[in-house]
Design a protein around this motif. Sequence first.
Motif, mmCIF file in Angstrom:
data_model
loop_
_atom_site.group_PDB
_atom_site.id
_atom_site.type_symbol
_atom_site.label_atom_id
_atom_site.label_comp_id
_atom_site.label_asym_id
_atom_site.label_seq_id
_atom_site.Cartn_x
_atom_site.Cartn_y
_atom_site.Cartn_z
ATOM 1 N N ASN A 152 37.409 68.624 46.294
ATOM 2 C CA ASN A 152 37.796 68.222 44.882
ATOM 3 C C ASN A 152 39.209 67.332 45.233
ATOM 4 N N LEU A 153 39.166 66.049 44.470
ATOM 5 C CA LEU A 153 40.079 65.226 44.291
ATOM 6 C C LEU A 153 40.582 65.107 43.079
ATOM 7 N N ASP B 240 36.610 78.799 55.336
ATOM 8 C CA ASP B 240 37.946 78.522 55.499
ATOM 9 C C ASP B 240 38.085 77.343 54.273
ATOM 10 N N PHE B 241 39.149 77.735 53.568
ATOM 11 C CA PHE B 241 39.210 76.699 52.241
ATOM 12 C C PHE B 241 40.614 76.543 52.148
ATOM 13 N N TRP B 242 41.099 75.365 51.908
ATOM 14 C CA TRP B 242 42.478 74.840 51.808
ATOM 15 C C TRP B 242 42.654 73.716 50.619
ATOM 16 N N SER B 243 43.837 73.224 50.202
ATOM 17 C CA SER B 243 44.315 72.400 49.372
ATOM 18 C C SER B 243 45.778 71.916 49.670
ATOM 19 N N VAL B 244 45.921 70.644 49.246
ATOM 20 C CA VAL B 244 47.235 69.935 49.564
ATOM 21 C C VAL B 244 47.413 69.483 47.951
ATOM 22 N N ASN C 145 37.215 74.414 47.905
ATOM 23 C CA ASN C 145 37.022 75.940 47.595
ATOM 24 C C ASN C 145 35.412 76.057 47.817
ATOM 25 N N GLY C 146 34.916 77.372 47.562
ATOM 26 C CA GLY C 146 33.572 77.818 47.947
ATOM 27 C C GLY C 146 33.026 78.676 46.797
#
Length: 530
Positions: free
Chosen positions: A211-212, A133-137, A168-169
């Motif tokens: 990641n930032l 499960d991967f996500w971003s905002v 991410n993966g």
Amino acid sequence: YTGKELPMEDRNKNNGYVEEQFSRYSQITFTNTAEYKFNIAEKNHFTALIGQEAIISQQNGFSARKKGHTDKRLMLITAGTTWENPSAMSNWKDTYNSFFANVNYDYDDRYYIAGSYRRDGSSRLAPESRWGDFWSVSGMWHLSNESFMHAVKPVLNDVKIRASYGVNGNQPGALYGYMGLYSYGQNYMGAAGSYESAQANPGLKWEKNYNLNLGIDLAFINRIFVTLEYYNRDTKDLLYNRPISATTGFLNYLANIGQLNNKGVELELRTINFASPDFNWTSVLNLTHNRNKIVTLDGDMKQSIEGSWFIHKVGLPYNSFYVKEFAGVDTQTGKALYYLNTQDEQGNYNKEKTDDASKAQAIPYKSADPKIAGGFTNILSYKWFDLGLTFTYSLGGYSFDKAGTLIETDGSKEKSYNLPVYALDRWQKPGDITDVPRFVLEQGAGPQNSSRYIHSTDHIRLKNLTLGFTLPGQWTQKALIENARIYFSGTNLLTWAKWNQYDPEVPVNGEVFCEAPAMRTFNFGVEITF
């Protein structure tokens, strides 16, 4: 199908042979997406997207060879007399499946918010951990569109402040890294045999990157454009061939271990220096600084010696060298000197020198990673002429010359290799000041893991150059040609390097072993548009 005709010496040696190969590769991709856009009260803009993608890749092939061909005109495998090791070239299948969604919102071209989520599955991972499960905002403030910025807009034309965070993966490069594998077709005392060729790891899972990113975009007087970005990336559950005891029958197996951190800044400065009907000049400067370090290794392990001259140690860059420290040449004897580098209780290194390499201790010594890297591009045009120049640069990195361990032996018993040209600078008499030890035929070679073979990769390179001439329109229109341009372009034309014995653009890990340098190319061409 391919039929290969060998050189005459090989045909004579084997009485001729023909090899036939067959290979089939296929990839099927299914992609389905649905997007919906709508507005609320004119200033609120929404975009929503959902989708699914599946990729199925497969390859199979076969090769066979038969010797005993007496007539080179018969390039058929059936014309031979004896089969030679027919074997399957490849037979594999790889499947990837993904479900994803993202939502974007902006208010009055001032505030932007976006979010995404995806669930990915790969056949390269163990069934229990196949899905990730991967996500971003992310968000952006278009500051220059605020009413209080209007007064400075003639000078500060545009300002954007950006931020994002996400996961991410990465999947393994090995197709079956989680499986215990057997290899067949082995000859065991004349009988068919098999053996266990890979150890299973049912817990193998996705490598994840957290990641930032923080960034700002500025534009001044419509001529100067600046983009500055800061990033921090933590890579966890790294995919790595974990070393194990050879008593198990294996040297390593694919596993998730450790954590790696990369942080740095990226700067782009673009300027329009001149803009007129006849003369235009634009410059672009790129600069990147990255700091890499190992956060954790396997369990309580603090360091791991890799090969003869690498170390993976907590707190150090991943590509760090581990060598005995070369201290130059004794001006009276010509012998190579090394720092002892034994440590006291406080961890301080003893910097006394010795000509007995066996007494010197290897230490972590420099890194392959450059401190700063980037490029500088200039694009100019004057009437019908155009010129483009791109320089690239890298500063603060190092490389290990593996070939040097074979050719810089100061006269050891190894006679199979040529000497480097800088062997001419060797020590020859008392008082000579040089960093090349004396040459004594058939003496024992010094340590092959010393910093003597570590060199700076600092360099500036003229990466690309393009010069063109566009024929005036009044000339080409008479020939019914819309546009015609004659040009010359070249790549890797000039290089200024601190160490110029090999190409400074070295492999990522910094180990250099007879790599072919970047090719220098020249192109001449004509572009015609009707």
